[in-house]
Design an enzyme around this catalytic site. Structure first.
Site, PDB file in Angstrom:
ATOM      1  CD  GLU A 132      -2.890  -0.802   2.293  1.00 13.62           C
ATOM      2  OE1 GLU A 132      -2.825   0.144   3.224  1.00 13.62           O
ATOM      3  OE2 GLU A 132      -4.099  -1.724   2.470  1.00 13.62           O
ATOM      4  CD  GLU A 139      -2.962  -5.820   4.296  1.00 13.80           C
ATOM      5  OE1 GLU A 139      -3.587  -4.980   4.821  1.00 13.80           O
ATOM      6  OE2 GLU A 139      -1.826  -5.891   4.455  1.00 13.80           O
TER       7      GLU A 139
END
Ligand code: BGC
Length: 443
Positions: A164, A352
């Site tokens: 991320e 995720e």
């Protein structure tokens, strides 16, 4: 919906990260990371990851749980400063051996190890030289990735370059909410551009060093809707979407930064050197989509350039998690659809997704209905995506055991296994038991 409705090759996994789980923060030769600095300063009152879930000592127990829950893949990250205490230069043999132990044990019990090279814990020694804002990070990162891929590449085949980038660059180098607490565009823009370059540089190195590697990188995403149908709010939503959902994937796909969405991004050109455009793309085998919440956007004079802000979920009378973010499982489907519109995207893994609550103990037992609900719904939307020909190949739950949630400390609990942070005792929550039973009917 049953697990047997998913393709046989579908991967079911779980994700953890080095800083949030390992502990052993200043032992066994590890050097400090920016998160050790952030959480151990006096003014930070939400605990620290010094011990975290002590994965360093508990990795076998945790991997045994992965196996017992019928998951087949385990995604974890390497702590850069455990391997290179100073970020570059001398290697810490104990740190290197630790990850061999984790990988070997996973393989021994039949769990596939997935390695993330960078999940936010930059060596403090590198931050002292500017961290992600310093273009030298390209060389530091190259040396680190080169070492890790040569060291573990015979055993690990699936590699994820960054976790991320928008989260660690946005929160750490623009909003000042995460380590290393930097603010302003003058930090954000160079840091973002260097992360883009490292994202592809890392991909190229793995390709070179690891035979038959499967290479991906992960993107945070939020489903963004405008406050209402007024044009100013719709445009605000477009800008937030560009920033949160398009900023790092589009350069990787050879599309450049999404400057069409807002002129402010033009400032980026100051940091783009001749030849960089050719270095930004990389042909990733998969992208990792990481989804947690929905955002409602509205026009606002602040912050400048973005001219948009979000309407807090608490003010919208919607379901929220322990971090006051809107729980909206359908948003996962919407984001899979959105990422699938890029022709350059091949496979997609949900690397995720999860939900956090504070401990909800009734009659001495952890009640966990809401988490079960979240997974039921997001699994259902994942299946719908597969049926609609979106190439989703796996789902990794965030996360295995309650861990250290960055600037939020240990209050938000994301685990399917409860952690008692005083004793390190693990107790499988009802969601963990539900998952176990769901996956046991796979075949
Ligand atoms: C991060 C995790 C984090 C999770 C929940 C993701 O953005 O990769 O490290 O714990 O979200 O907030």
């Amino acid at each position: 919906m049953k697990s047997k409705h998913f393709p046989k090759s579908f991967k079911w996994g779980v994700t953890i990260s080095s800083y949030q789980n390992e502990g052993a923060y200043n032992t066994h030769g590890k050097g400090p990371s920016i998160w050790d600095t952030f959480t151990n300063r006096k003014s930070f009152k939400k605990g620290n990851g010094n011990t975290a879930t002590d994965f360093y000592s508990n990795y076998k127990t945790d991997l045994d749980h992965v196996k017992a829950l019928h998951l087949d893949s385990f995604r974890f990250s390497l702590s850069w400063s455990r391997i290179f205490p100073e970020g570059v230069g001398e290697v810490n043999p104990e740190g290197v051996a630790f990850y061999h132990d984790v990988i070997d044990y996973a393989l021994k019990i039949g769990i596939e190890p997935w390695v993330t090279l960078y999940h936010w814990d930059l060596p403090q020694a590198l931050q002292d030289q500017g961290g992600w804002t310093n273009r030298d990070i390209l060389g530091w990162f190259e040396a680190y990735v080169n070492f890790c891929t040569k060291e573990y590449g015979l055993k690990v085949k699936t590699w994820i370059i960054l976790n991320e980038p928008m989260s660690f660059i946005g929160l750490g180098y623009f909003m000042g909410m995460h380590a290393p607490e930097k603010k302003r565009l003058k930090n954000f823009l160079p840091a973002a551009h260097h992360a883009t370059l490292c994202q592809s540089l890392g991909g190229r190195l793995v390709r070179k060093n690891v035979e038959n590697a499967i290479i991906g990188t992960t993107f945070s995403c939020s489903y963004v809707r405008p406050l209402n149908r007024r044009v100013i709010h719709k445009k605000a939503a477009v800008r937030i979407d560009a920033l949160l959902n398009r900023f790092f994937i589009e350069p990787a796909l050879g599309m450049g930064y999404p400057i069409d969405a807002f002129a402010g991004l033009d400032f980026m050109s100051k940091y783009i050197k001749p030849g960089d455009e050719d270095l930004m793309p990389f042909d990733f085998d998969f992208i990792g989509v990481q989804y947690y919440f929905k955002i409602v956007a509205k026009f606002s004079l602040l912050p400048p350039i973005l001219f948009a802000t979000e309407v807090p979920a608490e003010k919208r009378n919607v379901k929220i998690n322990a971090m006051n973010l809107e729980i909206y499982p359908k948003g996962l489907y919407k984001m899979l659809e959105q990422f699938n519109t890029y022709s350059g995207v091949k496979d997609i893994y949900i690397t995720e997704s999860g939900v956090c609550f504070e401990d909800d103990i009734e009659d001495g037992k952890i009640q966990d209905k809401n988490r079960i609900n979240y997974f039921k719904k997001t699994f259902k939307y994942t299946l719908k995506a597969i049926e609609n020909k979106i190439p989703v190949k796996g789902y990794f739950i965030w996360t295995l055991v309650d861990n250290f949630e960055w600037a939020e400390g240990t209050k938000p609990r994301f685990g399917i296994i409860h952690t008692d942070f005083n004793t390190q005792k693990r107790t499988i929550k009802k969601s963990g038991l539900w998952l176990k039973s769901f996956l046991s009917k796979r075949k």
